[in-house]
Design a protein around this motif. Structure first.
Motif, PDB file in Angstrom:
ATOM      1  N   ASP A   1       0.836  -1.197   0.000  1.00 54.35           N
ATOM      2  CA  ASP A   1       0.000   0.000   0.000  1.00 54.35           C
ATOM      3  C   ASP A   1       0.875   1.252   0.000  1.00 54.35           C
ATOM      4  O   ASP A   1       0.610   2.209  -0.743  1.00 54.35           O
ATOM      5  N   MET A   2       1.918   1.255   0.800  1.00 57.96           N
ATOM      6  CA  MET A   2       2.848   2.386   0.856  1.00 57.96           C
ATOM      7  C   MET A   2       3.502   2.605  -0.510  1.00 57.96           C
ATOM      8  O   MET A   2       3.588   3.737  -0.990  1.00 57.96           O
ATOM      9  N   ALA A   3       3.948   1.520  -1.135  1.00 62.60           N
ATOM     10  CA  ALA A   3       4.592   1.628  -2.444  1.00 62.60           C
ATOM     11  C   ALA A   3       3.633   2.249  -3.461  1.00 62.60           C
ATOM     12  O   ALA A   3       3.996   3.177  -4.189  1.00 62.60           O
ATOM     13  N   GLU A   4       2.411   1.754  -3.509  1.00 59.63           N
ATOM     14  CA  GLU A   4       1.434   2.253  -4.486  1.00 59.63           C
ATOM     15  C   GLU A   4       1.075   3.711  -4.249  1.00 59.63           C
ATOM     16  O   GLU A   4       0.903   4.473  -5.193  1.00 59.63           O
ATOM     17  N   LYS A   5       0.972   4.104  -2.990  1.00 52.28           N
ATOM     18  CA  LYS A   5       0.534   5.465  -2.678  1.00 52.28           C
ATOM     19  C   LYS A   5       1.671   6.472  -2.687  1.00 52.28           C
ATOM     20  O   LYS A   5       1.418   7.667  -2.519  1.00 52.28           O
ATOM     21  N   THR A   6       2.893   6.022  -2.871  1.00 51.88           N
ATOM     22  CA  THR A   6       4.017   6.957  -2.986  1.00 51.88           C
ATOM     23  C   THR A   6       4.398   7.058  -4.464  1.00 51.88           C
ATOM     24  O   THR A   6       3.771   7.790  -5.194  1.00 51.88           O
ATOM     25  N   ILE A   7       5.402   6.298  -4.892  1.00 53.10           N
ATOM     26  CA  ILE A   7       5.810   6.394  -6.303  1.00 53.10           C
ATOM     27  C   ILE A   7       5.242   5.273  -7.163  1.00 53.10           C
ATOM     28  O   ILE A   7       5.415   5.284  -8.375  1.00 53.10           O
ATOM     29  N   GLY A   8       4.597   4.304  -6.551  1.00 57.81           N
ATOM     30  CA  GLY A   8       4.002   3.189  -7.287  1.00 57.81           C
ATOM     31  C   GLY A   8       4.915   1.975  -7.325  1.00 57.81           C
ATOM     32  O   GLY A   8       6.133   2.096  -7.429  1.00 57.81           O
ATOM     33  N   GLN A   9       4.315   0.808  -7.224  1.00 55.43           N
ATOM     34  CA  GLN A   9       5.070  -0.447  -7.226  1.00 55.43           C
ATOM     35  C   GLN A   9       5.883  -0.608  -8.507  1.00 55.43           C
ATOM     36  O   GLN A   9       7.023  -1.059  -8.478  1.00 55.43           O
ATOM     37  N   ALA A  10       5.308  -0.219  -9.644  1.00 49.61           N
ATOM     38  CA  ALA A  10       6.019  -0.359 -10.925  1.00 49.61           C
ATOM     39  C   ALA A  10       7.314   0.444 -10.927  1.00 49.61           C
ATOM     40  O   ALA A  10       8.338  -0.018 -11.434  1.00 49.61           O
ATOM     41  N   LYS A  11       7.293   1.638 -10.342  1.00 50.78           N
ATOM     42  CA  LYS A  11       8.506   2.467 -10.290  1.00 50.78           C
ATOM     43  C   LYS A  11       9.545   1.842  -9.363  1.00 50.78           C
ATOM     44  O   LYS A  11      10.741   1.841  -9.676  1.00 50.78           O
ATOM     45  N   PHE A  12       9.107   1.298  -8.224  1.00 50.93           N
ATOM     46  CA  PHE A  12      10.038   0.588  -7.338  1.00 50.93           C
ATOM     47  C   PHE A  12      10.654  -0.602  -8.066  1.00 50.93           C
ATOM     48  O   PHE A  12      11.852  -0.856  -7.950  1.00 50.93           O
ATOM     49  N   ASN A  13       9.826  -1.335  -8.806  1.00 54.16           N
ATOM     50  CA  ASN A  13      10.340  -2.485  -9.552  1.00 54.16           C
ATOM     51  C   ASN A  13      11.370  -2.048 -10.582  1.00 54.16           C
ATOM     52  O   ASN A  13      12.420  -2.685 -10.737  1.00 54.16           O
ATOM     53  N   GLU A  14      11.079  -0.962 -11.273  1.00 52.79           N
ATOM     54  CA  GLU A  14      11.993  -0.447 -12.294  1.00 52.79           C
ATOM     55  C   GLU A  14      13.309   0.029 -11.674  1.00 52.79           C
ATOM     56  O   GLU A  14      14.386  -0.257 -12.183  1.00 52.79           O
ATOM     57  N   MET A  15      13.208   0.752 -10.569  1.00 55.77           N
ATOM     58  CA  MET A  15      14.399   1.358  -9.969  1.00 55.77           C
ATOM     59  C   MET A  15      15.230   0.373  -9.149  1.00 55.77           C
ATOM     60  O   MET A  15      16.459   0.450  -9.152  1.00 55.77           O
ATOM     61  N   PHE A  16      14.554  -0.535  -8.419  1.00 57.91           N
ATOM     62  CA  PHE A  16      15.248  -1.376  -7.451  1.00 57.91           C
ATOM     63  C   PHE A  16      14.939  -2.862  -7.570  1.00 57.91           C
ATOM     64  O   PHE A  16      15.440  -3.658  -6.785  1.00 57.91           O
TER      65      PHE A  16
END
Length: 95
Positions: free
Chosen positions: A54-69
């Motif tokens: 939920d935190m990931a989605e409501k901040t930069i989004g899970q897809a962006k976390f996946n792309e970056m890290f």
């Protein structure tokens, strides 16, 4: 209350309660003063989210976390001004 979880030559891992939740910190001993916070359910809930997802989605989004890290990193590095950066390596750099 502070609870020592692990001590090594490089860092100490401690837990402290925040809003009745145990939050885990890694404190580096190399003179840098670096403190990191474990990104887990307790951290997310202490910051008003239902879960890490939920935190990931409501901040930069899970897809962006996946792309970056390659996912949500395990640790957030906190600076003296309260700012933070995620600690992780872009998976593209590992290829």
């Amino acid at each position: 209350m502070k609870k020592i979880i692990e001590q090594t030559e490089r860092y100490d891992i401690i837990q402290m309660n925040f809003r009745s939740l145990p939050i885990t910190f890694r404190c580096w001993k190399d003179g840098s003063g670096i403190i990191e916070i474990r990104v887990d359910t307790n951290f997310a809930e202490a910051n008003g989210y239902k879960s890490v997802e939920d935190m990931a989605e409501k901040t930069i989004g899970q897809a962006k976390f996946n792309e970056m890290f390659g996912g949500v990193p395990d640790w957030i590095r906190v600076d003296q001004n309260g700012g933070f950066t995620f600690v992780g390596i872009n998976p593209m750099l590992l290829n």
